[in-house]
Design an enzyme around this catalytic site. Sequence first.
Site, mmCIF file in Angstrom:
data_model
loop_
_atom_site.group_PDB
_atom_site.id
_atom_site.type_symbol
_atom_site.label_atom_id
_atom_site.label_comp_id
_atom_site.label_asym_id
_atom_site.label_seq_id
_atom_site.Cartn_x
_atom_site.Cartn_y
_atom_site.Cartn_z
ATOM 1 N N HIS A 254 0.830 -1.206 0.000
ATOM 2 C CA HIS A 254 0.000 0.000 0.000
ATOM 3 C C HIS A 254 0.866 1.259 0.000
ATOM 4 O O HIS A 254 0.669 2.168 -0.816
ATOM 5 C CB HIS A 254 -0.909 -0.032 1.237
ATOM 6 N N GLU A 255 1.851 1.317 0.904
ATOM 7 C CA GLU A 255 2.664 2.527 1.034
ATOM 8 C C GLU A 255 3.577 2.734 -0.168
ATOM 9 O O GLU A 255 3.819 3.868 -0.583
ATOM 10 C CB GLU A 255 3.482 2.486 2.328
ATOM 11 N N HIS A 258 1.809 4.632 -2.765
ATOM 12 C CA HIS A 258 1.940 6.083 -2.608
ATOM 13 C C HIS A 258 3.285 6.562 -3.135
ATOM 14 O O HIS A 258 3.381 7.612 -3.785
ATOM 15 C CB HIS A 258 1.809 6.462 -1.132
#
Length: 437
Positions: A254-255, A258
Site C-alpha cells: 500500500h505505502e 503512494h
Amino acid sequence: MKTRLLLFFGLIMAQSLFAQQRTCGVHEATQAILNDPTQSAIYLENKARFEEEYQRVLSNLNRNGNVTNAANAITRIPVAVHYTTSSASLATATSGTNLSLRNCLIALAQTQINILNADYNATNADLNLWTNSQTGSSQFFPGVGIGDMDIQFEIATQNHPLGSGLAEGQPAVTFGYNFGAGQNRDANWTGYFNIVVRSLSGGILGFSPLGPPLNGFGVTIDNNYFSSGTGCSGTGSGSVIPTAPFNRGRTLTHEFGHFFNLDHTFDGCDGANCASSGDSVCDTPQTDTETYECPAADATFSTCTGEQVLTMNYMDYVDDACMYMFTTGQATRMTAWLNTVRSQIRPNALSDNSFVKNNFKIYPNPNKGTFTIEFKELLTDYSVEVFDITGRVVFENNYNENADLSQNVVLQNTTRGVYFVNVKTGNTIVTNKIIVE
C-alpha cells in the site's frame, strides 16, 4: 455501577476496533516536503515532469492498447531496509543471539521483498479471488483489468553509501542507523527505494510521500506490520512481529503505491474528469469513503456515485487478506512515475545477475512439487530457496563444491499454488516463479 462498567468496556472495545483499522500518513508526509522550501521546489519540478510523462503514456496507451515501462523490460529496483530501533551491534555480530536476530531480520526483509514482487507483478496467489471464472470478484467490475508493473525489487548488495558500515557484497540492511535523524529523508541513501522500519504512534501503520524524487526519501513502516510470518523477537522495540490482520506484508504494498504516486482509491468523487479528480485513475470506481476489515466483493457502494467500490484494491484500507490487486490504470500511472525518476535510481547498487539469469532453467513448470534446475555452465557454489506466496520458506539448501550441471528439488508437503525459487550465487539472487499443481 453496571452502567459505568458497560461504558468502560464499550470504550475498550471501541479502542480495540480502532487499533485494528488501517491508517496511513501519506498526506502528512507529502505536506512535510511542501513545508521545506528546498525540497518543495524539487518535488514540484518532479511532479510537473511526471504530469507530462503521464499524459504521454496515456496517449501511447490510447493508440496501442497496452503500457510498458520506458525500457520495455523488467526494471530492477535497488532497495535498502533500515531497522532503526534495533541495536546497532547487530551489524557486527558474529555469533550468539545477536547474529541469530540479525539473520532473522535480513530474512524477514527478503520475505517482504518477495511479497512486493508478487503484488506488483500480479503473481500473488490470492489474485485468484479476482480471476476465478465462477466466484471471482472481477464479475462485479466489468472493464477493470489487473495491473502488472514488470519490476523487480532487490535488496542492494554493492557500492553502498560511505559511512553505512556495510561491506561489499552485504545486503543493504542496516541496524540502529538513525535514518535521516528521525526524518523521512536521508541524502546518504539517494537513489534507493528506502524502507524504514520503526515503532509508530497514533495508530498509523505506515506512511510515504506521494510520488517523491529519489533524493533520499523513504517509506516508513511500523515494526508490527512489516513483512509476514512469525517475525523476529529481539529486545524491546527491536522486535519485528507481523500482527494480524495486517500480517501479510500488504502495508508496504500500500505505502509503496503512494511512493509510486498513487493516491487512495477513496480520495473523492466530485464528478469532474476522472483523470484529474479523485485518485486520478479512471478504472478505479470513485468514492469518498474508505473501507475497513473484509467486506464481500459486492457489498460496498459509493456514497456519491452509487457504483460498487473496488475494496480489494491495494490502495483502500481493508485487511491484508482482502486486498489483492492493482488495476491497469494504476499500473499506467505508476509506470509514468517510474519513467520520471528512472534516471535517479542508483545505477550500481545491484549486482549483474545476467550470467545466472541467462544460464539456467527450471523444468517442468508447472510441476507436482518436484523439478530440476539445470545450468548451461557449472556453478561450484550456490544455494536454492523456495518460498510460498506468504514468504514462508518451504525448501532451502546450499550446494558447495558442486560438480553437477543440474539439481533435483523435491518439495515436501506443499499444496497447489504459486511458489518462487531464489537461486543465489555470490552477491547475485535471481527469482523465478513456479506453479505446483
